[in-house]
Design a protein around this motif. Structure first.
Motif, PDB file in Angstrom:
ATOM      1  N   UNK A 194      39.624  68.506  73.601  1.00 56.51           N
ATOM      2  CA  UNK A 194      38.219  68.833  73.348  1.00 56.51           C
ATOM      3  C   UNK A 194      38.006  69.544  72.017  1.00 56.51           C
ATOM      4  N   UNK A 195      39.006  70.264  71.522  1.00 54.93           N
ATOM      5  CA  UNK A 195      38.812  71.015  70.288  1.00 54.93           C
ATOM      6  C   UNK A 195      39.253  70.258  69.045  1.00 54.93           C
ATOM      7  N   UNK A 196      39.595  68.979  69.218  1.00 50.90           N
ATOM      8  CA  UNK A 196      40.002  68.206  68.051  1.00 50.90           C
ATOM      9  C   UNK A 196      38.790  67.636  67.318  1.00 50.90           C
ATOM     10  N   UNK A 197      39.052  67.169  66.108  1.00 56.47           N
ATOM     11  CA  UNK A 197      38.018  66.519  65.301  1.00 56.47           C
ATOM     12  C   UNK A 197      38.174  65.002  65.413  1.00 56.47           C
ATOM     13  N   UNK A 198      37.102  64.237  65.133  1.00 60.48           N
ATOM     14  CA  UNK A 198      37.166  62.774  65.301  1.00 60.48           C
ATOM     15  C   UNK A 198      38.329  62.108  64.559  1.00 60.48           C
ATOM     16  N   UNK A 199      38.705  62.625  63.355  1.00 61.51           N
ATOM     17  CA  UNK A 199      39.739  61.907  62.599  1.00 61.51           C
ATOM     18  C   UNK A 199      41.093  61.971  63.289  1.00 61.51           C
ATOM     19  N   UNK A 200      41.227  62.830  64.293  1.00 58.51           N
ATOM     20  CA  UNK A 200      42.516  62.934  64.981  1.00 58.51           C
ATOM     21  C   UNK A 200      42.647  61.903  66.104  1.00 58.51           C
ATOM     22  N   UNK A 201      41.653  61.031  66.238  1.00 58.13           N
ATOM     23  CA  UNK A 201      41.691  60.040  67.316  1.00 58.13           C
ATOM     24  C   UNK A 201      41.781  58.626  66.747  1.00 58.13           C
ATOM     25  N   UNK A 202      42.295  57.698  67.545  1.00 59.00           N
ATOM     26  CA  UNK A 202      42.330  56.288  67.136  1.00 59.00           C
ATOM     27  C   UNK A 202      40.973  55.650  67.401  1.00 59.00           C
ATOM     28  N   UNK A 203      40.786  54.420  66.918  1.00 60.17           N
ATOM     29  CA  UNK A 203      39.505  53.736  67.072  1.00 60.17           C
ATOM     30  C   UNK A 203      39.067  53.620  68.517  1.00 60.17           C
ATOM     31  N   UNK A 204      39.978  53.241  69.408  1.00 58.12           N
ATOM     32  CA  UNK A 204      39.637  53.084  70.816  1.00 58.12           C
ATOM     33  C   UNK A 204      39.243  54.418  71.441  1.00 58.12           C
TER      34      UNK A 204
END
Lengths: 335, 337
Positions: B163-173
Motif C-alpha cells: 500500500x505504501x509503494x508508488x505506481x512505478x514499483x508495479x508491473x503493467x498488470x
C-alpha cells in the motif's frame, strides 16, 4: 538450430544461422541477460513467428541480427551468419550496406519510422539510392512498383504526400514498401500490426504472406500474439526469459504444445470456446531478468514442475526438428 | 446472463451525440475579411447512439479506431460533455436528478482506462490513489482508510503490504489492478472499461479478465466493455454493439452476433479475427479504411467498403431496425426495396 528439420537441412543452405546468441545489458543494478543463448536457423523464403511476452527478449533478438543494440547493451557471444557472411565481424560500413539492403526491418510504430518533414517519394528514393546505383527515375519507378505491391491505391498521389497526411495503416504499408525496395532476402518485422485495427491487420498479414511467397523473401515476424502468427508462419519459436523454450512447425505448436508455457499461452487466449467460463491463467508474472531463478526460468509459474526443474533444462531435439527446453514436457518424453 | 433477463435498465441513453468543432481562428477571420470563405469544421465523433444497459449485464462495444466508442465511454463517465441526447441512470434522466441522485450517478459509474502507466499519478502512494476518493466522498473515515484500501487491494489480487509503494514499483498488470481497485473504492454499480486489457500481455490479460468476472459476481457489477479485440469481447460480453463511424450498426446478443452476424460490416470484422488455428486461411480482407468523419460518405457510411453495395446505399442512410428478438441492424439488405 534448436531443431533442424533434417529434410530441410539437406535441401538448401540456410539463409540465416544464429548460434548461441547472447545479448546482455550492463545496468547499474546488474547484468540483464535479455537474450541468453538463442539459436535460429532460417531457410530461404521461410516465415518464422517469434512469439513471447514483454521482456522475453524477442525484440532484442531481432535488433541483434541487424546490429541495432546500443550501449549499455552488447552482443557478448554467439555466431550469426547470413548467406555465408559472418555478421559479427562487420564494421559500421558493412552494417550500413546490409541494413535496408539485404536485411530490412519493419518497426512497430510507423509514425516513428518515417521522416515527418520529407515527402514519401524523397524517403523511398533515398532508401533505394543508398544501396543501388540507380538514377532518380529508376528509383521512382521502383518506389511506385512496391507501393502497388503492398496494395496502396493511387501510388503517384501517395508518393507526393507527407507522412502526416496518411492514416496509420497506410503509413505501415509505406514502411513495408520501403523495406521491400531493395529486394531483401530477409525482413525482420517487430510487432508491425500491434498498433493497427483488426481490419487493417488482416489486410497487412494477408499481403505480407502473399509477398513473401511471390518474392521468396524470408520473414521473422516478432509478436506477442500467437493468433496472429498462427495463420502466417511456417514455424513458431516461443521465447521466455531470453531463451527459445519451444520450436516447431506452426501446426505442431498450436495443436500439440510440448512446453507448459506454450500451452499456458494458448489457453489464455479468449475465444468462443472459453465464453462464460474462466480463462486459464498462468499464475504470477514474468521474472525479472536481473535475478532469474536457478534452473528453469518458468519453474515457479509451472503446474508441471518436478524436482529436476531446479537444473537448467537441456534442449531436447526430436528427430522431426521439434525442440523444447523442459524436463517434464506435455505428452511425456518421446524416444 | 441472457439478454432476455427481466431486470430493469440501470443505464440508458438516447440519441447520444458528440461533435468537435474547430473554430475559425484569427487568421481565418482575417482571411474571411478578404473574401475567403473559411468555415468552422465540425466532426461528428458520435452521431446518435441509443442503448439500454440492464442491471448485471456485460455489454461490449466494438469498432475500429475513430468509430467513436471511446467518446461514448467518456460521455457516460461524465468526462466529456454531450452535444445532444440524454442519459438516464436507474430510470431518472440526468437533468431531472436531485442532488442525491446526481451524486449516486457520478459515483455509480466509474471508468477503467487503457494505459495503466498514464492513468495513475506517479507521485502518489497506492494507499492514497485508491483511498482518497472514498475519503473525499465520505464512504470511509480518514482513520479507516488504510484498512479499507488493504481490503480492496486483496480483492483485486494485490498484497496489502504494497500500500505504501508508488505506481512505478508495479508491473503493467499490477497497475491495472490498482486502477480497478480505485474504481471499486467508491462502490460503483457500473464499470466502464475502455480497452482495459489492450495494453497487457496475453497471460496477464487472462488474469485481469478473470478478475473482472469474479468482481462482477461479488459486487453485482454491470460492465460496459469497450474494445477492438473481438476475442475478448466474445469471451466476456452478454450483448455486443458494433459501431461504425459514430453510429451503432448492429446490436445483438453475443451468441446471435457471432453465430449469425447480420450486418455486412460485422461479418467482415468476424472474418478478420485472427484464430488460433494452424491452417491456411483463404479470405478476402476488408477493402479500404475507415473514412474520415470530416467527410462521411453519403447514405450508409459503410457503403464504400461493402461487398453488397446497392444503389440506394449510396443515397439513403439505413435505420436500425429489428431483425430478430432483441437484435437490431442497420442495413438495406434487410428491407427489400
Amino acid at each position: 538450430m534448436i531443431g533442424t528439420n533434417s529434410a530441410r537441412a539437406q535441401a538448401a543452405e540456410n539463409l540465416l544461422s544464429i548460434k548461441g546468441l547472447k545479448t546482455h545489458f550492463a545496468t547499474r543494478a546488474g547484468v540483464v541477460k535479455a537474450v541468453d543463448g538463442v539459436d535460429i536457423e532460417l531457410a530461404k523464403g521461410e516465415i518464422l513467428g517469434l512469439v513471447g511476452e514483454s521482456g522475453s527478449g524477442k525484440s532484442i533478438t531481432g535488433f541483434s541480427i541487424l546490429g541495432l543494440i546500443d550501449p549499455p547493451g552488447r552482443v557478448v557471444s554467439g555466431s550469426m551468419t547470413y548467406n555465408g557472411k559472418d555478421l559479427t565481424a562487420l564494421n559500421e560500413e558493412g552494417w550500413r550496406q546490409l541494413r535496408g539492403g539485404d536485411i530490412a526491418m519493419i518497426f512497430q510504430d510507423p509514425s516513428m519510422t518515417l521522416n515527418p518533414v520529407l515527402r514519401i517519394d524523397a524517403q523511398m528514393i533515398e532508401a533505394m539510392q543508398a544501396h543501388a546505383n540507380v538514377n532518380r527515375a529508376q528509383a521512382y519507378a521502383r518506389a511506385r512498383e512496391v507501393l502497388v505491391m503492398v496494395g496502396i491505391p493511387s501510388p503517384d498521389e501517395r508518393l507526393r504526400s507527407y507522412p502526416h497526411e496518411l492514416s496509420g495503416g497506410m503509413r505501415q504499408r509505406i514502411a513495408i514498401a520501403i523495406a521491400l525496395m531493395n529486394k531483401p532476402g530477409l525482413i525482420i518485422a517487430d510487432e508491425p500490426t500491434t498498433a493497427l485495427d483488426v481490419s487493417i491487420q488482416g489486410q497487412i498479414i494477408h499481403e505480407m504472406k502473399k509477398l513473401c511467397r511471390q518474392v521468396g523473401t524470408a520473414l521473422i515476424w516478432v509478436t506477442h500474439d500467437l493468433a496472429v502468427v498462427a495463420g502466417l508462419a511456417d514455424r513458431i519459436a516461443v521465447m521466455y526469459a531470453g531463451r527459445i523454450v519451444e520450436l516447431g512447425t506452426t501446426e505442431e505448436i498450436i495443436e500439440n504444445p510440448r512446453h507448459p508455457y506454450t500451452k499456458g499461452l494458448i489457453d489464455s487466449v479468449p475465444s468462443r470456446s472459453t465464453r462464460g467460463s474462466r480463462l486459464h491463467q498462468i499464475p504470477g508474472m514474468t521474472p525479472s531478468l536481473l535475478n532469474l531463478p536457478q534452473g528453469c526460468a518458468f519453474r515457479e509459474r509451472c503446474a508441471y514442475a518436478v524436482a529436476a526443474c531446479g537444473d537448467e533444462p537441456l534442449n531436447t531435439i526430436e528427430p522431426d526438428g521439434r525442440a523444447y527446453r523442459c524436463w517434464n514436457p506435455l505428452g511425456g518424453p518421446r524416444p | 446472463m441472457t439478454t432476455q433477463s427481466t431486470s430493469e435498465a440501470i443505464l440508458e441513453f438516447q440519441g447520444l451525440a458528440k461533435s468537435f468543432v474547430t473554430p475559425i481562428g484569427v487568421i481565418g477571420h482575417i482571411a474571411n475579411l478578404f473574401g475567403a470563405r473559411v468555415k468552422k469544421t465540425e466532426i461528428k465523433a458520435v452521431a446518435g447512439v441509443d442503448l439500454q444497459v440492464r442491471r448485471g449485464e456485460v455489454v461490449g462495444i466494438v469498432g475500429e479506431s475513430g468509430c467513436g466508442k471511446s467518446t461514448v465511454a467518456r460521455m457516460l463517465a461524465g468526462i466529456a460533455s454531450l452535444s445532444a441526447g440524454e442519459i438516464s441512470y436507474q430510470g431518472v434522466r440526468v437533468p431531472d436528478m436531485t442532488r442525491e441522485q446526481r451524486r449516486a450517478f457520478d459515483l455509480g459509474v466509474q471508468m477503467i482506462f487503457q494505459d495503466p502507466f498514464a492513468s495513475l499519478n506517479p507521485r502518489m502512494r497506492v494507499v492514497d490513489i485508491i483511498g482518497e476518493p472514498a475519503v473525499v466522498h465520505g464512504i470511509v473515515k480518514s482513520s479507516e482508510k488504510r484498512d479499507y484500501v488493504t481490503g480492496l487491494m486483496e480483492k483485486v489480487g494485490l498484497s496489502g503490504a504494497y500500500a505504501d509503494r508508488y505506481p512505478h514499483q508495479f508491473s503493467g498488470g499490477q497497475r491495472q489492478r490498482i486502477g480497478i481497485a480505485r474504481a471499486l473504492a467508491v462502490k460503483p454499480s457500473v464499470l466502464i472499461c475502455d480497452e482495459a486489457v489492450a495494453a497487457l500481455d496475453v497471460s496477464i490479460q487472462a488474469q485481469v479478465l478473470n478478475l473482472f468476472m469474479d468482481l462482477r459476481e461479488e459486487f453485482d457489477l454491470t460492465y460496459l466493455f469497450i474494445s477492438h479485440n473481438l476475442g475478448v469481447v466474445e469471451h466476456i460480453s452478454d450483448r455486443v454493439v458494433i459501431m461504425y463511424l459514430g453510429k451503432a450498426v448492429e446490436v445483438a446478443s453475443t451468441e446471435d452476433l457471432f453465430d449469425n452476424p447480420n450486418h455486412p460490416y460485422t461479418r467482415l470484422l468476424l472474418e478478420q479475427l485472427p484464430l488460433l488455428e494452424a491452417r491456411e486461411r483463404d479470405y478476402q480482407p476488408i477493402v479500404g479504411e475507415l473514412p474520415s468523419p470530416l467527410k462521411p460518405p453519403s447514405g450508409c457510411p459503410f457503403h464504400p467498403r461493402c461487398p453488397h453495395v446497392m444503389d440506394r446505399c449510396k443515397s439513403h442512410m439505413p435505420q436500425l431496425l429489428p431483425v430478430g428478438p432483441g437484435r437490431v441492424s442497420a442495413c438495406h439488405l434487410n428491407t427489400p426495396a
